[in-house]
Write a protein that holds these residues in place. Structure first.
Motif, PDB file in Angstrom:
ATOM      1  N   LYS A 287      -7.140   5.062   1.686  1.00  0.00           N
ATOM      2  CA  LYS A 287      -8.476   4.717   2.189  1.00  0.00           C
ATOM      3  C   LYS A 287      -8.415   4.305   3.654  1.00  0.00           C
ATOM      4  O   LYS A 287      -9.258   4.713   4.463  1.00  0.00           O
ATOM      5  CB  LYS A 287      -9.083   3.594   1.347  1.00  0.00           C
ATOM      6  CG  LYS A 287      -9.523   4.023  -0.039  1.00  0.00           C
ATOM      7  CD  LYS A 287     -10.052   2.838  -0.838  1.00  0.00           C
ATOM      8  CE  LYS A 287     -10.420   3.254  -2.260  1.00  0.00           C
ATOM      9  NZ  LYS A 287     -10.864   2.095  -3.077  1.00  0.00           N
ATOM     10  N   THR A 288      -7.420   3.502   3.989  1.00  0.00           N
ATOM     11  CA  THR A 288      -7.281   3.060   5.388  1.00  0.00           C
ATOM     12  C   THR A 288      -6.980   4.236   6.305  1.00  0.00           C
ATOM     13  O   THR A 288      -7.555   4.359   7.387  1.00  0.00           O
ATOM     14  CB  THR A 288      -6.170   2.003   5.505  1.00  0.00           C
ATOM     15  OG1 THR A 288      -6.480   0.888   4.677  1.00  0.00           O
ATOM     16  CG2 THR A 288      -6.023   1.531   6.947  1.00  0.00           C
ATOM     17  N   LEU A 289      -6.089   5.124   5.873  1.00  0.00           N
ATOM     18  CA  LEU A 289      -5.737   6.276   6.703  1.00  0.00           C
ATOM     19  C   LEU A 289      -6.934   7.208   6.894  1.00  0.00           C
ATOM     20  O   LEU A 289      -7.127   7.789   7.968  1.00  0.00           O
ATOM     21  CB  LEU A 289      -4.555   7.023   6.087  1.00  0.00           C
ATOM     22  CG  LEU A 289      -3.215   6.288   6.159  1.00  0.00           C
ATOM     23  CD1 LEU A 289      -2.151   7.027   5.354  1.00  0.00           C
ATOM     24  CD2 LEU A 289      -2.760   6.113   7.608  1.00  0.00           C
ATOM     25  N   ASN A 290      -7.752   7.355   5.870  1.00  0.00           N
ATOM     26  CA  ASN A 290      -8.975   8.147   6.029  1.00  0.00           C
ATOM     27  C   ASN A 290      -9.958   7.454   6.972  1.00  0.00           C
ATOM     28  O   ASN A 290     -10.648   8.108   7.758  1.00  0.00           O
ATOM     29  CB  ASN A 290      -9.628   8.387   4.660  1.00  0.00           C
ATOM     30  CG  ASN A 290      -8.913   9.458   3.861  1.00  0.00           C
ATOM     31  OD1 ASN A 290      -8.542  10.496   4.396  1.00  0.00           O
ATOM     32  ND2 ASN A 290      -8.699   9.216   2.570  1.00  0.00           N
ATOM     33  N   LYS A 291      -9.992   6.136   6.891  1.00  0.00           N
ATOM     34  CA  LYS A 291     -10.898   5.370   7.750  1.00  0.00           C
ATOM     35  C   LYS A 291     -10.527   5.526   9.227  1.00  0.00           C
ATOM     36  O   LYS A 291     -11.402   5.556  10.099  1.00  0.00           O
ATOM     37  CB  LYS A 291     -10.853   3.894   7.357  1.00  0.00           C
ATOM     38  CG  LYS A 291     -11.949   3.044   7.979  1.00  0.00           C
ATOM     39  CD  LYS A 291     -11.843   1.579   7.528  1.00  0.00           C
ATOM     40  CE  LYS A 291     -12.086   1.444   6.040  1.00  0.00           C
ATOM     41  NZ  LYS A 291     -12.064   0.004   5.617  1.00  0.00           N
ATOM     42  N   VAL A 292      -9.228   5.635   9.517  1.00  0.00           N
ATOM     43  CA  VAL A 292      -8.795   5.779  10.919  1.00  0.00           C
ATOM     44  C   VAL A 292      -8.699   7.248  11.325  1.00  0.00           C
ATOM     45  O   VAL A 292      -8.186   7.575  12.384  1.00  0.00           O
ATOM     46  CB  VAL A 292      -7.457   5.057  11.180  1.00  0.00           C
ATOM     47  CG1 VAL A 292      -7.585   3.567  10.897  1.00  0.00           C
ATOM     48  CG2 VAL A 292      -6.318   5.669  10.367  1.00  0.00           C
ATOM     49  N   SER A 293      -9.183   8.124  10.454  1.00  0.00           N
ATOM     50  CA  SER A 293      -9.313   9.564  10.756  1.00  0.00           C
ATOM     51  C   SER A 293      -7.984  10.299  10.876  1.00  0.00           C
ATOM     52  O   SER A 293      -7.819  11.166  11.749  1.00  0.00           O
ATOM     53  CB  SER A 293     -10.154   9.766  12.027  1.00  0.00           C
ATOM     54  OG  SER A 293     -11.431   9.200  11.866  1.00  0.00           O
ATOM     55  N   ALA A 294      -7.048   9.944  10.019  1.00  0.00           N
ATOM     56  CA  ALA A 294      -5.818  10.745   9.950  1.00  0.00           C
ATOM     57  C   ALA A 294      -6.189  12.165   9.525  1.00  0.00           C
ATOM     58  O   ALA A 294      -6.985  12.359   8.612  1.00  0.00           O
ATOM     59  CB  ALA A 294      -4.835  10.130   8.964  1.00  0.00           C
ATOM     60  N   VAL A 295      -5.622  13.164  10.187  1.00  0.00           N
ATOM     61  CA  VAL A 295      -5.964  14.558   9.907  1.00  0.00           C
ATOM     62  C   VAL A 295      -5.277  15.041   8.632  1.00  0.00           C
ATOM     63  O   VAL A 295      -5.846  15.791   7.840  1.00  0.00           O
ATOM     64  CB  VAL A 295      -5.573  15.457  11.104  1.00  0.00           C
ATOM     65  CG1 VAL A 295      -5.712  16.936  10.755  1.00  0.00           C
ATOM     66  CG2 VAL A 295      -6.429  15.105  12.312  1.00  0.00           C
ATOM     67  N   GLU A 296      -4.035  14.601   8.423  1.00  0.00           N
ATOM     68  CA  GLU A 296      -3.261  15.038   7.264  1.00  0.00           C
ATOM     69  C   GLU A 296      -2.438  13.874   6.743  1.00  0.00           C
ATOM     70  O   GLU A 296      -1.853  13.112   7.521  1.00  0.00           O
ATOM     71  CB  GLU A 296      -2.354  16.208   7.635  1.00  0.00           C
ATOM     72  CG  GLU A 296      -1.714  16.904   6.466  1.00  0.00           C
ATOM     73  CD  GLU A 296      -0.946  18.159   6.870  1.00  0.00           C
ATOM     74  OE1 GLU A 296      -0.255  18.716   6.006  1.00  0.00           O
ATOM     75  OE2 GLU A 296      -1.033  18.566   8.049  1.00  0.00           O
TER      76      GLU A 296
END
Length: 328
Positions: A287-296
């Motif tokens: 969830k955190t990685l999606n929140k910071v807009s990680a591409v993959e």
């Protein structure tokens, strides 16, 4: 009855030099000090395995683990002078090597299936500790160079001793003190830096009490499997300085901070990675990685013996940008 030979440990990476187990005869030959810690595993005492296959050490004894590591570093990596201070983490080398082999596979995915080698492939080791293990193995196996960081100046001083005692490490490994313990990449990554990957073995626990209880569980588990004899001081037997074992917020808090900070350096690192010990932390990390807009985001499962762990890797680069990354 014909003695059995050591079978391959299929839970270790295929390139892991210890996937067939420890050859104590060879290890004692290069490091005779190990002999005093080697004994027959009581669990195999009635089995038909060869005497050599039944040999082991007491993995709850930090001195025994340190001597095993020293022998492995001599035997596999030609490191002739290695030591760590008392009460600092003495990690099992096969598990640390596995992490690096999986990183190599990850880098190969955008390099036409070829593992990039050489000192121009630079890694950032967050929390190098006093042992310098990741840079030693990464340089030996793939020729990579490393920047190792830590908040503990004494740990870095010991790494300096290891490097100075093994001149081949002087060029590929540099060290940097993190002067603000609440930060991970800030103060470390400069605008000119380009890292192919970061690695991290984060503090797993949220308090010293939690870390102590975990150590006790480890010893009880080893005793129940008859791998070690009973000890009167089980909690003290597992090495690890406070900063290596626990921090406020524990593993999840540390990795969450790492994820938020990584977003500030999106084009300076191809892959950010970390070990994740607790499976229940994965959903929050995603969830955190999606929140910071990680591409993959990738999750790589690892297993060593009784322990199951995993690597979480993420990048802010598009597939085209990943392909364009130059390892030379």
């Amino acid at each position: 009855m014909k003695a059995k030979t050591n079978s391959e440990k299929t839970n270790l990476h295929p390139r892991n030099l210890d996937r067939f187990g420890y050859n104590f005869e060879q290890l004692i030959n290069v490091s005779p000090e190990l002999q005093q810690f080697v004994a027959v595993n009581q669990h195999d005492i009635d089995s038909s395995y060869s005497e050599q296959a039944k040999q082991t050490i007491d993995f709850s004894n930090p001195e025994a683990v340190k001597e095993l590591n020293r022998a492995l570093l001599i035997h596999h990596h030609n490191i002739q002078d290695w030591d760590i201070p008392q009460n600092y983490l003495c990690p099992p080398i096969p598990g640390r090597a596995d992490y690096l082999h999986y990183i190599a596979d990850l880098l190969a995915t955008t390099n036409n299936g070829i593992i990039p080698e050489g000192e121009l492939v630079q890694g950032l080791d967050i929390g190098i500790g006093a042992n310098c293990i990741y840079p030693i193995i990464g340089n030996s196996a793939y020729g990579w160079s490393f920047v190792g960081t830590d908040i503990d100046e004494n740990a870095l001083q010991n790494c300096k001793k290891i490097i100075a005692s093994n001149p081949k490490l002087m060029d590929p490994i540099s060290l940097q003190l993190q002067t603000e313990s609440r930060f991970i990449f800030k103060n470390i990554i400069t605008p000119e830096d380009r890292f192919a990957f970061t690695i991290c073995n984060p503090p797993f626990h949220s308090s010293q009490d939690e870390a102590t209880k975990s150590s006790l569980r480890k010893v009880n588990n080893l005793e129940s499997r008859n791998v070690i004899t009973k000890t009167t001081k089980p909690v003290l037997n597992f090495g690890g300085h406070n900063a290596e074992l626990w921090c406020e917020g524990g593993e999840l808090g540390f990795i969450t901070q790492m994820a938020y900070e990584s977003a500030k350096y999106p084009m300076q690192c191809l892959w950010f990675t970390t070990l994740v010990s607790k499976k229940e932390n994965l959903s929050s990390i995603y969830k955190t990685l999606n929140k910071v807009s990680a591409v993959e985001i990738k999750t790589i499962d690892m297993a060593q013996g009784q322990k199951t762990s995993r690597i979480v890797a993420w990048t802010f680069m598009s597939p085209a940008q990943q392909k364009a990354w130059k390892f030379e």
